[in-house]
Design a protein around this motif. Structure first.
Motif, PDB file in Angstrom:
ATOM      1  N   ALA A 102       7.989  25.091  -9.369  1.00 29.75           N
ATOM      2  CA  ALA A 102       6.912  24.111  -9.715  1.00 29.75           C
ATOM      3  C   ALA A 102       6.772  22.885  -8.560  1.00 29.75           C
ATOM      4  CB  ALA A 102       7.023  23.371 -11.007  1.00 29.75           C
ATOM      5  N   VAL A 103       6.707  23.557  -7.178  1.00 28.65           N
ATOM      6  CA  VAL A 103       6.645  22.925  -5.808  1.00 28.65           C
ATOM      7  C   VAL A 103       5.113  23.186  -5.587  1.00 28.65           C
ATOM      8  CG1 VAL A 103       7.131  22.181  -3.702  1.00 28.65           C
ATOM      9  CG2 VAL A 103       8.857  22.916  -5.289  1.00 28.65           C
ATOM     10  N   HIS A 104       4.314  22.009  -5.563  1.00 27.77           N
ATOM     11  CA  HIS A 104       2.782  22.042  -4.863  1.00 27.77           C
ATOM     12  C   HIS A 104       2.661  21.351  -3.644  1.00 27.77           C
ATOM     13  CE1 HIS A 104       1.840  23.042  -9.174  1.00 27.77           C
ATOM     14  NE2 HIS A 104       2.809  22.355  -9.512  1.00 27.77           N
ATOM     15  N   TYR A 105       1.729  22.069  -3.025  1.00 32.08           N
ATOM     16  CA  TYR A 105       1.146  21.015  -1.839  1.00 32.08           C
ATOM     17  C   TYR A 105       0.116  19.976  -2.205  1.00 32.08           C
ATOM     18  CZ  TYR A 105       2.650  24.848   1.276  1.00 32.08           C
ATOM     19  OH  TYR A 105       3.541  25.908   1.928  1.00 32.08           O
ATOM     20  N   TYR A 106       0.298  18.903  -1.785  1.00 26.58           N
ATOM     21  CA  TYR A 106      -0.685  17.632  -1.916  1.00 26.58           C
ATOM     22  C   TYR A 106      -0.714  17.249  -0.457  1.00 26.58           C
ATOM     23  CZ  TYR A 106      -2.916  13.876  -4.439  1.00 26.58           C
ATOM     24  OH  TYR A 106      -3.753  12.982  -4.850  1.00 26.58           O
ATOM     25  N   ASP A 107      -1.442  17.753   0.402  1.00 27.46           N
ATOM     26  CA  ASP A 107      -1.568  17.511   1.613  1.00 27.46           C
ATOM     27  C   ASP A 107      -2.032  16.007   2.095  1.00 27.46           C
ATOM     28  OD1 ASP A 107      -0.552  20.074   2.219  1.00 27.46           O
ATOM     29  OD2 ASP A 107      -2.582  20.785   2.472  1.00 27.46           O
ATOM     30  N   GLY A 108      -2.934  15.488   1.336  1.00 28.51           N
ATOM     31  CA  GLY A 108      -3.419  14.223   1.708  1.00 28.51           C
ATOM     32  C   GLY A 108      -2.612  12.849   1.172  1.00 28.51           C
ATOM     33  N   LEU A 109      -1.637  13.216   0.369  1.00 31.28           N
ATOM     34  CA  LEU A 109      -0.942  12.178  -0.322  1.00 31.28           C
ATOM     35  C   LEU A 109      -0.642  11.242   0.932  1.00 31.28           C
ATOM     36  CD1 LEU A 109      -0.470  11.120  -3.095  1.00 31.28           C
ATOM     37  CD2 LEU A 109       1.684  12.332  -3.099  1.00 31.28           C
ATOM     38  N   ALA A 110      -0.725  10.104   0.800  1.00 28.39           N
ATOM     39  CA  ALA A 110      -0.341   9.089   1.996  1.00 28.39           C
ATOM     40  C   ALA A 110       1.359   8.919   2.051  1.00 28.39           C
ATOM     41  CB  ALA A 110      -1.103   7.800   1.719  1.00 28.39           C
TER      42      ALA A 110
ATOM     43  N   SER B  25       0.952  -1.177  -0.064  1.00 24.54           N
ATOM     44  CA  SER B  25       0.174   0.070   0.117  1.00 24.54           C
ATOM     45  C   SER B  25       0.690   1.124   0.163  1.00 24.54           C
ATOM     46  CB  SER B  25      -0.983  -0.081   1.207  1.00 24.54           C
ATOM     47  OG  SER B  25       0.097   0.335   2.298  1.00 24.54           O
ATOM     48  N   LEU B  26       0.185   2.195  -0.365  1.00 24.02           N
ATOM     49  CA  LEU B  26       0.799   3.509  -0.344  1.00 24.02           C
ATOM     50  C   LEU B  26       1.292   3.947   0.985  1.00 24.02           C
ATOM     51  CD1 LEU B  26      -1.323   5.770  -2.750  1.00 24.02           C
ATOM     52  CD2 LEU B  26       0.902   4.805  -3.137  1.00 24.02           C
TER      53      LEU B  26
ATOM     54  N   LEU C 204       3.604  10.942   1.539  1.00 27.70           N
ATOM     55  CA  LEU C 204       4.040  12.108   2.184  1.00 27.70           C
ATOM     56  C   LEU C 204       3.522  12.496   3.784  1.00 27.70           C
ATOM     57  CD1 LEU C 204       3.621  14.509  -0.749  1.00 27.70           C
ATOM     58  CD2 LEU C 204       5.511  13.344  -0.304  1.00 27.70           C
ATOM     59  N   ARG C 205       2.220  12.221   3.781  1.00 31.35           N
ATOM     60  CA  ARG C 205       1.902  12.612   5.059  1.00 31.35           C
ATOM     61  C   ARG C 205       2.127  11.359   6.294  1.00 31.35           C
ATOM     62  NH1 ARG C 205      -4.014  10.610   6.103  1.00 31.35           N
ATOM     63  NH2 ARG C 205      -4.134  12.499   7.370  1.00 31.35           N
ATOM     64  N   HIS C 206       2.182  10.260   6.000  1.00 28.15           N
ATOM     65  CA  HIS C 206       2.508   9.369   6.762  1.00 28.15           C
ATOM     66  C   HIS C 206       4.074   9.050   7.000  1.00 28.15           C
ATOM     67  CE1 HIS C 206      -1.571   8.308   7.372  1.00 28.15           C
ATOM     68  NE2 HIS C 206      -1.862   8.238   6.261  1.00 28.15           N
ATOM     69  N   ALA C 207       4.819  10.035   6.413  1.00 31.77           N
ATOM     70  CA  ALA C 207       6.488   9.716   6.374  1.00 31.77           C
ATOM     71  C   ALA C 207       6.631  10.430   7.880  1.00 31.77           C
ATOM     72  CB  ALA C 207       7.126  10.260   5.506  1.00 31.77           C
ATOM     73  N   SER C 208       7.504   9.777   8.770  1.00 34.54           N
ATOM     74  CA  SER C 208       8.082  10.141   9.877  1.00 34.54           C
ATOM     75  C   SER C 208       9.179  11.063   9.651  1.00 34.54           C
ATOM     76  CB  SER C 208       8.441   9.197  10.977  1.00 34.54           C
ATOM     77  OG  SER C 208       9.575   8.174  10.007  1.00 34.54           O
ATOM     78  N   MET C 209       9.684  11.260   8.457  1.00 31.62           N
ATOM     79  CA  MET C 209      10.903  12.070   7.961  1.00 31.62           C
ATOM     80  C   MET C 209      10.450  13.198   6.944  1.00 31.62           C
ATOM     81  SD  MET C 209      10.658   9.174   6.158  1.00 31.62           S
ATOM     82  CE  MET C 209      11.476   7.973   7.124  1.00 31.62           C
ATOM     83  N   PRO C 210      10.985  14.092   6.588  1.00 35.82           N
ATOM     84  CA  PRO C 210      10.997  14.818   5.357  1.00 35.82           C
ATOM     85  C   PRO C 210      10.745  13.958   4.346  1.00 35.82           C
ATOM     86  CG  PRO C 210      12.849  15.649   6.595  1.00 35.82           C
ATOM     87  CD  PRO C 210      12.382  14.628   7.327  1.00 35.82           C
ATOM     88  N   ALA C 211       9.863  14.585   3.493  1.00 33.76           N
ATOM     89  CA  ALA C 211       9.339  13.609   2.212  1.00 33.76           C
ATOM     90  C   ALA C 211       8.910  14.535   1.062  1.00 33.76           C
ATOM     91  CB  ALA C 211       8.124  12.870   2.543  1.00 33.76           C
ATOM     92  N   LEU C 212       9.211  14.263   0.038  1.00 35.01           N
ATOM     93  CA  LEU C 212       8.642  14.726  -1.375  1.00 35.01           C
ATOM     94  C   LEU C 212       8.367  13.817  -2.458  1.00 35.01           C
ATOM     95  CD1 LEU C 212      11.091  14.952  -3.651  1.00 35.01           C
ATOM     96  CD2 LEU C 212      12.135  16.265  -1.778  1.00 35.01           C
ATOM     97  N   LEU C 213       7.538  13.808  -3.322  1.00 33.59           N
ATOM     98  CA  LEU C 213       7.097  13.223  -4.550  1.00 33.59           C
ATOM     99  C   LEU C 213       7.601  14.036  -5.715  1.00 33.59           C
ATOM    100  CD1 LEU C 213       4.002  11.020  -4.994  1.00 33.59           C
ATOM    101  CD2 LEU C 213       4.758  12.691  -6.830  1.00 33.59           C
ATOM    102  N   PHE C 214       8.142  13.191  -6.760  1.00 31.50           N
ATOM    103  CA  PHE C 214       8.818  13.711  -7.673  1.00 31.50           C
ATOM    104  C   PHE C 214       7.968  13.197  -8.988  1.00 31.50           C
ATOM    105  CE2 PHE C 214      11.870  13.892 -11.377  1.00 31.50           C
ATOM    106  CZ  PHE C 214      11.974  15.237 -11.563  1.00 31.50           C
ATOM    107  N   GLU C 215       7.311  14.284  -9.858  1.00 33.65           N
ATOM    108  CA  GLU C 215       6.984  13.674 -11.107  1.00 33.65           C
ATOM    109  C   GLU C 215       7.723  14.237 -12.173  1.00 33.65           C
ATOM    110  OE1 GLU C 215       4.001  12.011 -11.563  1.00 33.65           O
ATOM    111  OE2 GLU C 215       2.651  12.640  -9.985  1.00 33.65           O
TER     112      GLU C 215
END
Length: 221
Positions: free
Chosen positions: A159-167, A63-64, A169-180
């Protein structure tokens, strides 16, 4: 902060073999694109003396939410999830390639980055995303701004966006980012995204940015 050898980055290969994400204009799964670029990034990070842990290497993670909670991610200073972008179904046009009925969109191309305000370390997440966006643009990579239609900007210039509910990112215990990395429905960009030389150059830019971000002091909070 400890020396470079003690710094660890968790690199997540987006999607799975069973749920492989978007399909490119020529019928290749997003997971395959993600895997290729992720391994290029792993090599580039290791060349900079960083410890790298690969999440979802076999493409079978359940799972995510499970991704940043994996034992392999424990203690990492940064979690980065690698993806490739698509467009909405209503924006696609049909075409036939090698006898296959597929679809495409040649309007949108370029990379983008995402962070979550629900991540426990938004300042570091945002700093690393900004530095990555800036480095990629200095190397000549052009971002897309199509995602601003749905995701508010954290930093429009990079080109950095907020995507608050993305699992992831939000469930990481450390700094996190997603790259497209780019839009695989765009027929020309899809071919660029398949190019191992270009992948390596993009990975080099991201790795340089991550190393700089992690070796800096604490960001302004």
């Amino acid at each position: 902060m400890a020396g470079a050898q003690a710094q660890t980055v968790a690199v997540d290969i987006g999607h799975t073999l069973a749920a492989s994400g978007a399909t490119s204009a020529r019928g290749r799964s997003e997971f395959e694109f993600n895997r290729d670029l992720a391994w290029q990034l792993v090599s580039a990070l290791r060349e900079r003396g960083l410890t790298v842990r690969v999440i979802n290497a076999d493409g079978e993670i359940p799972s995510l939410r499970a991704r940043p909670a994996q034992a392999a991610a424990e203690g990492a200073e940064l979690f980065i999830s690698i993806h490739h972008d698509s467009v909405s179904a209503h924006e696609l046009q049909p075409w036939t390639w090698n006898g296959l009925a597929l679809d495409f969109n040649d309007e949108f191309a370029g990379h983008s980055l995402f962070v979550s305000r629900e991540n426990p370390d938004l300042p570091r997440s945002l700093l690393c995303a900004r530095v990555a966006g800036a480095r990629l643009q200095r190397l000549g990579f052009v971002p897309t701004h199509k995602n601003a239609r749905r995701r508010p900007y954290a930093d429009a210039a990079h080109a950095v966006h907020y995507y608050d509910g993305l699992a992831v990112l939000r469930h990481a215990s450390m700094p996190a980012l997603l790259f497209e990395a780019g839009v695989i429905k765009h027929r020309d960009e899809e071919l660029l995204l398949r190019d191992p030389v270009r992948q390596a150059r993009m990975a080099d830019g991201i790795a340089t940015a991550i190393a700089a971000c992690l070796r800096n002091g604490d960001p302004v909070r």
